[in-house]
Design an enzyme around this catalytic site. Sequence first.
Site, short mmCIF file in Angstrom:
data_model
loop_
_atom_site.label_atom_id
_atom_site.label_comp_id
_atom_site.label_asym_id
_atom_site.label_seq_id
_atom_site.Cartn_x
_atom_site.Cartn_y
_atom_site.Cartn_z
N LEU A 136 10.90 -20.70 -5.03
CA LEU A 136 9.98 -19.78 -4.34
C LEU A 136 8.61 -19.91 -5.00
CD1 LEU A 136 9.41 -17.31 -2.43
CD2 LEU A 136 9.92 -15.87 -4.41
N ASP A 194 0.83 -1.21 0.00
CA ASP A 194 0.00 0.00 0.00
C ASP A 194 0.86 1.26 0.00
OD1 ASP A 194 -2.31 1.47 0.02
OD2 ASP A 194 -2.69 1.21 2.17
N HIS A 212 2.74 3.17 -8.95
CA HIS A 212 2.52 1.74 -9.18
C HIS A 212 3.72 1.12 -9.92
CE1 HIS A 212 -1.41 2.14 -7.55
NE2 HIS A 212 -1.94 2.77 -8.58
C1 FPP Z 1 -1.96 0.14 -3.39
O1 FPP Z 1 -1.49 1.46 -3.32
C2 FPP Z 1 -1.41 -0.51 -4.56
C3 FPP Z 1 -2.13 -1.08 -5.58
C4 FPP Z 1 -3.58 -1.08 -5.63
C5 FPP Z 1 -1.44 -1.70 -6.74
C6 FPP Z 1 -0.31 -2.61 -6.40
C7 FPP Z 1 0.47 -2.89 -7.60
C8 FPP Z 1 1.81 -2.91 -7.68
C9 FPP Z 1 2.71 -2.71 -6.53
C10 FPP Z 1 2.47 -3.10 -8.97
C11 FPP Z 1 2.35 -4.49 -9.56
C12 FPP Z 1 3.02 -5.56 -8.84
C13 FPP Z 1 2.93 -6.87 -9.19
C14 FPP Z 1 3.65 -7.88 -8.38
C15 FPP Z 1 2.16 -7.37 -10.37
P1 FPP Z 1 -2.54 2.64 -3.42
O2 FPP Z 1 -2.69 3.03 -4.85
O3 FPP Z 1 -3.80 2.25 -2.74
O4 FPP Z 1 -1.81 3.76 -2.62
P2 FPP Z 1 -2.49 4.95 -1.80
O5 FPP Z 1 -3.15 4.30 -0.60
O6 FPP Z 1 -1.33 5.79 -1.43
O7 FPP Z 1 -3.45 5.63 -2.71
#
Ligand code: FPP
Length: 258
Positions: free
Chosen positions: A147, A36, A53
């Site tokens: 893994l 997050d 992201h």
């Molecule tokens: C949450 O941060 C993150 C996500 C919803 C996307 C997670 C995706 C990745 C880390 C990239 C892809 C990785 C793989 C392994 C395929 P948020 O956007 O909710 O952050 P915020 O709370 O600051 O808005």
Amino acid sequence: MTDPAPFSLPPDAPCGEDAAREQPAFGPRHVAIIMDGNGRWAQQRGRPRLFGHQEGARRAAEVVEACPALGVRYLTVFAFSTENWKRTQAEVAGLMTLFRRYISKEARRLVEHGVRVRFIGDRDRLEPKLVQVMDDLEALTEDNATLHFTVALNYGGRDEVTRATRRLAREVAAGRIAPDAVDAETLARFLDTHTLPDPDLVIRTSGEARISNFLLWQSAYAEYEFVDTLWPDFTADHFERIVGEYGTRERRFGAVRG
Ligand code: FPP
């Protein structure tokens, strides 16, 4: 999604308390991460959320690489939740493209490192092009075992339990399972995670102390670690420290101190 074969749990992947008790004395065997803080990280830099992201995807690759040396055999990450469809159309589309590129770009490295990749979640709502690369990567890595890397994509714990219950209900209705024979282990065999042990440790970054519908059933006995670091700032060193500290925790699974 195709139904999992019931009772296909391998003997080395017990569930629940049994799985947690069988792990080595030190170190978590299965770590799950709620990655997050990508959006806030990007916003702090005046950049679009997708930039966060993209950087987050790099951190995920680094944590994957760190696992074997730390004795972590299973890593599960929350990439996209069933609730994330509520984000803007542009962010959702950007994330879907990022997932497809990430999978295609990382495939060779994952194979070279002996990583077995699985995806959990409901694939029905995902673009066919994305589902294709997911299927291909699962097939390409199915003989690997260094893994076990699982990516939760269009995943929600309640949705998973609902889908599992529906499949189980069909088996009961067809007379293949007796209603009185249904116990927790029976249901676990219909979950998306039916080939994985339960997580020992769940990490969430960005300072939020919620589990947000992630591995609800499977985390019944997990330890939780909530860290303030935003995911794009989360390094292999942070991961190593948290995994190291896990060894000092005492897990009792509802029993009294021995
Ligand atoms: C949450 O941060 C993150 C996500 C919803 C996307 C997670 C995706 C990745 C880390 C990239 C892809 C990785 C793989 C392994 C395929 P948020 O956007 O909710 O952050 P915020 O709370 O600051 O808005």
